[in-house]
Design an enzyme around this catalytic site. Structure first.
Site, PDB file in Angstrom:
ATOM      1  N   GLU A  75       0.981  -1.207  -0.128  1.00  0.00           N
ATOM      2  CA  GLU A  75       0.036   0.034   0.037  1.00  0.00           C
ATOM      3  C   GLU A  75       0.851   1.240   0.115  1.00  0.00           C
ATOM      4  OE1 GLU A  75      -2.956  -0.144  -0.457  1.00  0.00           O
ATOM      5  OE2 GLU A  75      -3.764  -2.405  -0.089  1.00  0.00           O
ATOM      6  N   LEU A 142      -3.856 -12.905  -1.975  1.00  0.00           N
ATOM      7  CA  LEU A 142      -3.003 -11.584  -2.637  1.00  0.00           C
ATOM      8  C   LEU A 142      -3.871 -11.523  -4.069  1.00  0.00           C
ATOM      9  CD1 LEU A 142       0.535 -12.275  -2.716  1.00  0.00           C
ATOM     10  CD2 LEU A 142      -0.680 -10.491  -1.488  1.00  0.00           C
ATOM     11  N   TYR A 228     -12.442 -18.277  -6.986  1.00  0.00           N
ATOM     12  CA  TYR A 228     -13.766 -18.047  -7.241  1.00  0.00           C
ATOM     13  C   TYR A 228     -14.130 -19.033  -8.483  1.00  0.00           C
ATOM     14  CZ  TYR A 228     -17.743 -15.517  -9.299  1.00  0.00           C
ATOM     15  OH  TYR A 228     -18.926 -15.344  -9.797  1.00  0.00           O
ATOM     16  N   TYR A 238     -13.830 -15.822 -16.877  1.00  0.00           N
ATOM     17  CA  TYR A 238     -13.327 -16.100 -15.526  1.00  0.00           C
ATOM     18  C   TYR A 238     -13.016 -17.809 -15.528  1.00  0.00           C
ATOM     19  CZ  TYR A 238     -11.982 -15.473 -10.902  1.00  0.00           C
ATOM     20  OH  TYR A 238     -11.041 -15.393  -9.922  1.00  0.00           O
ATOM     21  N   LYS A 247      -6.185 -20.040 -11.359  1.00  0.00           N
ATOM     22  CA  LYS A 247      -7.116 -20.440  -9.866  1.00  0.00           C
ATOM     23  C   LYS A 247      -7.079 -21.756  -9.921  1.00  0.00           C
ATOM     24  CE  LYS A 247      -8.139 -16.738  -7.914  1.00  0.00           C
ATOM     25  NZ  LYS A 247      -7.486 -16.279  -6.895  1.00  0.00           N
TER      26      LYS A 247
HETATM   27  P1  NAD Z   1      -8.196  -6.800  -2.944  1.00  0.00           P
HETATM   28  O1  NAD Z   1      -7.708  -6.241  -4.087  1.00  0.00           O
HETATM   29  O2  NAD Z   1      -9.381  -6.450  -2.174  1.00  0.00           O
HETATM   30  O3  NAD Z   1      -6.888  -7.187  -2.002  1.00  0.00           O
HETATM   31  C1  NAD Z   1      -5.750  -7.555  -2.423  1.00  0.00           C
HETATM   32  C2  NAD Z   1      -4.777  -7.454  -1.543  1.00  0.00           C
HETATM   33  O4  NAD Z   1      -3.471  -7.924  -1.876  1.00  0.00           O
HETATM   34  C3  NAD Z   1      -4.448  -6.243  -0.826  1.00  0.00           C
HETATM   35  O5  NAD Z   1      -4.287  -6.429   0.624  1.00  0.00           O
HETATM   36  C4  NAD Z   1      -3.124  -5.831  -1.578  1.00  0.00           C
HETATM   37  O6  NAD Z   1      -2.457  -4.604  -0.597  1.00  0.00           O
HETATM   38  C5  NAD Z   1      -2.313  -6.968  -1.485  1.00  0.00           C
HETATM   39  N1  NAD Z   1      -1.279  -7.154  -2.576  1.00  0.00           N
HETATM   40  C6  NAD Z   1      -1.590  -7.108  -3.802  1.00  0.00           C
HETATM   41  N2  NAD Z   1      -0.048  -7.185  -4.416  1.00  0.00           N
HETATM   42  C7  NAD Z   1       0.546  -7.235  -3.382  1.00  0.00           C
HETATM   43  C8  NAD Z   1       1.933  -7.635  -3.384  1.00  0.00           C
HETATM   44  N3  NAD Z   1       2.746  -7.600  -4.551  1.00  0.00           N
HETATM   45  N4  NAD Z   1       2.309  -7.763  -2.441  1.00  0.00           N
HETATM   46  C9  NAD Z   1       1.993  -7.658  -1.067  1.00  0.00           C
HETATM   47  N5  NAD Z   1       0.507  -7.491  -1.070  1.00  0.00           N
HETATM   48  C10 NAD Z   1      -0.289  -7.436  -2.394  1.00  0.00           C
HETATM   49  O7  NAD Z   1      -8.581  -8.343  -3.619  1.00  0.00           O
HETATM   50  P2  NAD Z   1      -9.721  -9.541  -3.204  1.00  0.00           P
HETATM   51  O8  NAD Z   1     -10.749  -9.416  -4.314  1.00  0.00           O
HETATM   52  O9  NAD Z   1      -9.936  -9.149  -1.798  1.00  0.00           O
HETATM   53  O10 NAD Z   1      -9.107 -10.618  -3.525  1.00  0.00           O
HETATM   54  C11 NAD Z   1      -8.391 -11.443  -2.700  1.00  0.00           C
HETATM   55  C12 NAD Z   1      -8.400 -13.002  -3.129  1.00  0.00           C
HETATM   56  O11 NAD Z   1      -9.668 -13.391  -2.909  1.00  0.00           O
HETATM   57  C13 NAD Z   1      -7.999 -13.155  -4.581  1.00  0.00           C
HETATM   58  O12 NAD Z   1      -7.248 -14.219  -4.472  1.00  0.00           O
HETATM   59  C14 NAD Z   1      -9.248 -13.263  -5.386  1.00  0.00           C
HETATM   60  O13 NAD Z   1      -9.052 -14.036  -6.332  1.00  0.00           O
HETATM   61  C15 NAD Z   1     -10.174 -14.075  -4.284  1.00  0.00           C
HETATM   62  N6  NAD Z   1     -11.598 -13.797  -4.619  1.00  0.00           N
HETATM   63  C16 NAD Z   1     -12.193 -12.714  -4.793  1.00  0.00           C
HETATM   64  C17 NAD Z   1     -13.514 -12.216  -5.118  1.00  0.00           C
HETATM   65  C18 NAD Z   1     -14.076 -11.285  -5.352  1.00  0.00           C
HETATM   66  O14 NAD Z   1     -15.302 -11.313  -6.092  1.00  0.00           O
HETATM   67  N7  NAD Z   1     -13.588 -10.242  -5.084  1.00  0.00           N
HETATM   68  C19 NAD Z   1     -14.351 -13.827  -5.313  1.00  0.00           C
HETATM   69  C20 NAD Z   1     -13.659 -14.902  -4.993  1.00  0.00           C
HETATM   70  C21 NAD Z   1     -12.353 -14.887  -4.647  1.00  0.00           C
END
Ligand code: NAD
Length: 392
Positions: A75, A142, A228, A238, A247
């Site tokens: 961040e 991540l 997902y 997706y 994934k």
């Molecule tokens: P998000 O963008 O809200 O959060 C991503 C996090 O990763 C943040 O804390 C960010 O600081 C961190 N990050 C990114 N690059 C980084 C790096 N190089 N080093 C350190 N930290 C880093 O994303 P999210 O939607 O919460 O996704 C998180 C996981 O959940 C992912 O694997 C995503 O595929 C999965 N997911 C998301 C959804 C959805 O609809 N949003 C649904 C199912 C699963």
């Protein structure tokens, strides 16, 4: 400074410190209202802890389970001289830290590239310094568009493309509020393998190996990564697209990681979560329109959940509290069960073909989508006075 939203495409480049703090406090209150989660983690490492599912996991671990936490995230701090706010995840982490410390919980924050060996070592040092010296929960959450290989230094970029045929589908121009047709091109072999390298399971496995070698995995430790699947409607972009390939690689890595965790009498698995508005998901074509329809249907049925409700449910009804994980036939936890219920998907599907720009607000919850999107950056949060000067 008075902070205003500045939206550029699927990003808001400003964030409101007080709005983000209030979002975190609201999530903490929700978790507390659900009561203590018993037989649970006491020392957690959350990789990707500052926003979305990772932040929710950190809040549930701390305020539902009473766990010390080490959070890893990437961040940007604020820069008052240049009037640049910090990123939302920075403010979220600041407030989380304040609340966790006030509750007497150990809390360490590592800001940097989680894919690097250096940040892994910094996290290990923080775990060693923590009261328990080991972790009994490791959450891998991540979402990143690029990854630098920690050994070769090569940079890999993920793409959101189809595998095989290109595909035209309905999507949403979220800036203009227009329903559009997007053609998602098909990926080259290199783009597919680069996306797998970025968002697949390799880095999760490297984390677990590094933690194992450092001796900081506690007996009975659990590791979970989020994934997902979604409905057939979004399969081309997706599940069957480049991100879906990554994934699937993550899900395969779970088997190898589970074998390492078993040596500690623990386990590793992937949890399939619900589609939600987060910074990561808003960048995927077709998904914002699908999410807008899904929100409408799930809200009408009274079964809508956000990140915090999803993770509180995972921890309290499957992972802990004397419960067992209700694995599917591929060994994954499913908290996307309400999203994929046939009555929900039938309703989404019947609306899908009818949606156009003229009826967008009537047939979908695009208003709710936009409000949720702004909230990710701390805007439109109840109880926050946006006309007031704030420290950035
Ligand atoms: P998000 O963008 O809200 O959060 C991503 C996090 O990763 C943040 O804390 C960010 O600081 C961190 N990050 C990114 N690059 C980084 C790096 N190089 N080093 C350190 N930290 C880093 O994303 P999210 O939607 O919460 O996704 C998180 C996981 O959940 C992912 O694997 C995503 O595929 C999965 N997911 C998301 C959804 C959805 O609809 N949003 C649904 C199912 C699963």
């Amino acid at each position: 400074m008075i902070v205003q939203p500045k939206v550029k495409g699927f990003l808001c480049i400003t964030a409101h410190p007080e709005g983000c703090a209030q979002n975190v406090r609201n999530q903490i209150e929700y978790v507390k209202s659900k009561g203590e989660i018993k037989d649970s983690c006491k020392s957690a490492l959350i990789i990707g802890s500052s926003t979305g599912y990772g932040l929710a996991s950190r809040i549930v671990a701390a305020f539902g389970c009473g766990a010390d936490t080490v959070g890893v995230f990437f961040e940007r701090p604020g820069d008052a001289a240049r009037e640049r706010t910090a990123s939302a995840g920075w403010y979220n982490t600041l407030e989380f830290t304040k609340q966790a410390e006030a509750a007497g919980l150990y809390c360490a924050n590592i800001n940097g590239d989680a894919f690097s060996n250096d940040i892994k070592q910094k996290a290990i040092e923080a775990i060693k310094k923590s009261p328990k010296g080991k972790v009994d929960l490791i959450v891998y959450s991540l979402a990143s568009p690029r990854r630098t290989d920690p050994f070769s230094g090569e940079v890999y970029k993920s793409v959101l493309k189809t595998v095989g045929e290109s595909r035209s589908d309905k999507s949403l121009d979220t800036d203009k509020g227009e329903v559009v047709t997007v053609t998602v091109p098909s990926a080259t072999e290199k783009e597919i393998s680069d996306t797998v390298k970025t968002m697949g399971g390799e880095d999760w496995e490297l984390w677990i190996k590094a933690l194992d070698e450092a001796g900081v995995i506690a007996p009975g430790c659990t590791s979970v990564a989020y994934s997902y699947i979604g409905p057939k409607l979004t399969y081309p972009i997706y599940r069957d697209g480049t991100i879906g390939m990554a994934k699937k690689d993550l899900e395969q890595a779970a088997e190898r990681i589970d074998a390492i965790m078993k040596m500690h009498r623990g386990k590793a698995f992937v949890s399939i979560n619900k589609a939600l508005v987060t910074q990561a998901s808003s960048a995927i074509p077709v998904v914002p329109l699908y999410v807008s329809v899904l929100y409408k249907v799930m809200k009408e049925k009274g079964i809508h959940e956000g990140c915090i409700e999803q993770i509180q449910r995972l921890f309290s009804t499957q992972l802990y509290n004397g419960n067992f994980i209700d694995y599917d036939d591929m060994g994954r936890a499913r908290i996307d069960n309400l999203e994929l219920r046939s009555d929900v998907q039938d309703a989404v599907f019947s609306l899908w073909d009818k949606i156009n720009t003229g009826n967008l607000y009537e047939l979908t919850d695009f208003a709710g989508y936009k409000a949720e999107f702004m909230k990710l950056f701390g805007f439109g949060v109840d109880g926050v006075d946006y006309s007031k000067d704030v420290e950035i």
